[in-house]
Design an enzyme around this catalytic site. Structure first.
Site, PDB file in Angstrom:
ATOM      1  N   CYS A  67      39.961-115.419 -30.028  1.00  0.00           N
ATOM      2  CA  CYS A  67      38.875-115.742 -30.819  1.00  0.00           C
ATOM      3  C   CYS A  67      38.210-116.723 -30.341  1.00  0.00           C
ATOM      4  O   CYS A  67      38.434-117.753 -29.621  1.00  0.00           O
ATOM      5  CB  CYS A  67      39.287-115.899 -32.179  1.00  0.00           C
ATOM      6  N   HIS A  91      49.822-119.866 -30.166  1.00  0.00           N
ATOM      7  CA  HIS A  91      51.039-119.201 -30.124  1.00  0.00           C
ATOM      8  C   HIS A  91      51.210-118.054 -29.148  1.00  0.00           C
ATOM      9  O   HIS A  91      50.990-116.821 -29.365  1.00  0.00           O
ATOM     10  CB  HIS A  91      51.401-118.620 -31.592  1.00  0.00           C
ATOM     11  N   GLU A 108      50.055-124.915 -39.045  1.00  0.00           N
ATOM     12  CA  GLU A 108      48.752-124.987 -39.788  1.00  0.00           C
ATOM     13  C   GLU A 108      48.997-125.384 -41.207  1.00  0.00           C
ATOM     14  O   GLU A 108      48.441-126.210 -41.812  1.00  0.00           O
ATOM     15  CB  GLU A 108      47.997-123.782 -39.761  1.00  0.00           C
ATOM     16  N   ASN A 155      49.068-114.013 -37.137  1.00  0.00           N
ATOM     17  CA  ASN A 155      47.945-113.182 -37.111  1.00  0.00           C
ATOM     18  C   ASN A 155      48.368-112.001 -36.308  1.00  0.00           C
ATOM     19  O   ASN A 155      48.123-110.701 -36.773  1.00  0.00           O
ATOM     20  CB  ASN A 155      46.665-113.901 -36.823  1.00  0.00           C
TER      21      ASN A 155
END
Length: 403
Positions: free
Chosen positions: A61, A91, A182, A317
């Site tokens: 992204c 990651h 996070e 994710n």
């Protein structure tokens, strides 16, 4: 320590001359002309007895690309300085290995240890895409280092919201993994500027229901605190700090689950108070995470025999993409193409047992002349790893790609 070092601003390494060099180097390491060609063909390639489908959205992204660019740029702007990184930039083991090869050294991210006391004013410290807790940022500032901050913009949006909650006396209910970088960074911002705010991290719907029950009926305070130990700061009192709540989340969580958590908490406040005045929420799932989840849901409408999900095992994710896929068909979470021993024998990560395992799925292809395989990847997976997986599939099917 010189005062000018202590007050150094964060460094902007995105100079045009530097980024031109970075773009070329990143392209060599991570880009794939084959993947781009398949995307241009609508995400589908058929060769011989095999069709492979790529999700419409997958892989790097913008936030990940930016973080990697800044890390590479740091080494070019500071060729002779010591460069450190808090934990991992993203990651993905392949990406992090490239940074180690550039002599960028990882610092501990779970706690501040003695290595932080060894930092010097000429050292450069990179803040990863997940961000870092305020205590880490204060320590780096105290040491007077140069700082290159790659924190994703979507993460910082969450921080602004939880700071606002703290200012208004609202406790942040954070949907996330308590030990994720996070979430730790977000929790530190939920304390607010005066450090007197509160937060509670919850992960599952079972956690949510426990909180909702306490909101509605109260209960055994100590039992509540024991259940969520490590997920709140010292001084948290559920009798006081669940009066006004606001939901936020780790940006890479499963969108549908976050929405359900919001709905259940909102209903609990409504049941207790007769109004929603003491409940706040906003959508904090990052756009890229939503796009990759939505793209997979769309791809799952097409019949497939097998789904491969490529990414780092500690990528949140990516794990959620696996969760979506495995509800519909045989799904394998792999780091890279080397784990595909054969299309019937795949080394993969088992989310439910938190360990790598080998599964024989040869029967999936039994009696089929033509098979269809789906492939998607988390937001931290580069296209070169996706290409390698694509080529491995066709190699194992006996029809190597020549493009």
């Amino acid at each position: 320590m010189p005062e000018q070092a202590r007050n150094r601003p964060r460094v902007n390494v995105r100079r045009p001359d530097v980024m031109e060099l970075v773009s070329a180097e990143v392209a060599v390491h991570y880009h794939s002309s084959l993947v781009e060609k398949i995307k241009d063909q609508g995400g589908k390639i058929t060769h011989g007895n095999t069709t492979l489908l790529l999700a419409q959205d997958f892989g790097f992204c913008y936030g990940v690309e930016r973080a990697i660019d800044l890390a590479y740029a740091s080494r070019k702007v500071f060729p002779d300085n010591r460069i450190f990184l808090i934990g991992e930039i993203i990651h993905n083991p392949d990406v992090n290995q490239h940074l180690r090869d550039m002599n960028i050294v990882s610092l501990p991210w779970k706690e501040i240890d003695a290595s932080y006391d060894q930092l010097e004013p000429d050292d450069v410290v990179i803040v990863p895409a997940f961000g870092a807790p305020t205590s880490f940022m204060e320590k780096i500032q105290e040491r007077g280092c140069y700082t290159v901050d790659t924190t994703c913009g979507d993460v910082m949006k969450v921080w602004r919201r939880v700071r606002g909650y703290a200012k208004e006396g609202i406790t942040s209910i954070i949907h996330g993994k308590e030990n994720h970088e996070e979430t730790r960074a977000t929790a530190s911002r939920a304390l607010g500027e005066e450090k007197n705010g509160h937060y509670l991290v919850i992960l599952t719907l079972a956690d949510t229901d426990h909180v909702c029950n306490y909101i509605r009926h109260g209960g055994d305070k100590q039992a509540f605190l024991d259940r969520f130990k490590g997920s709140y700061k010292q001084g948290f009192d559920p009798d006081l700090h669940l009066r006004k709540i606001g939901v936020a989340n780790q940006t890479t969580m499963l969108k549908s689950e976050t929405q359900e958590i919001q709905n259940r908490l909102a209903q609990a406040i409504l049941d207790r108070d007769g109004s929603s005045e003491n409940f706040s929420m906003f959508d904090t799932i990052c756009g890229a995470t939503q796009e990759r989840q939505d793209a997979l849901f769309t791809m799952l409408k097409t019949r497939m025999d097998l789904l491969l999900v490529v990414g780092g095992y500690n990528s949140s994710n990516t794990a959620h993409l696996v969760e979506i896929g495995e509800k519909e068909l045989p799904t394998f979470f792999i780091r890279d193409a080397s784990q595909i021993t054969s299309l019937g024998l795949i080394v993969h990560y088992d989310l439910h047992h938190a360990q790598e395992t080998t599964t024989d799925y040869a029967e999936v292809f039994s009696g089929k002349d033509h098979i269809t395989i789906g492939l998607t990847a988390g937001a931290s997976c580069p296209n070169n790893l996706i290409e390698a997986a694509v080529r491995k599939v066709f190699d194992l099917r006996g029809t190597p790609l020549e493009i």
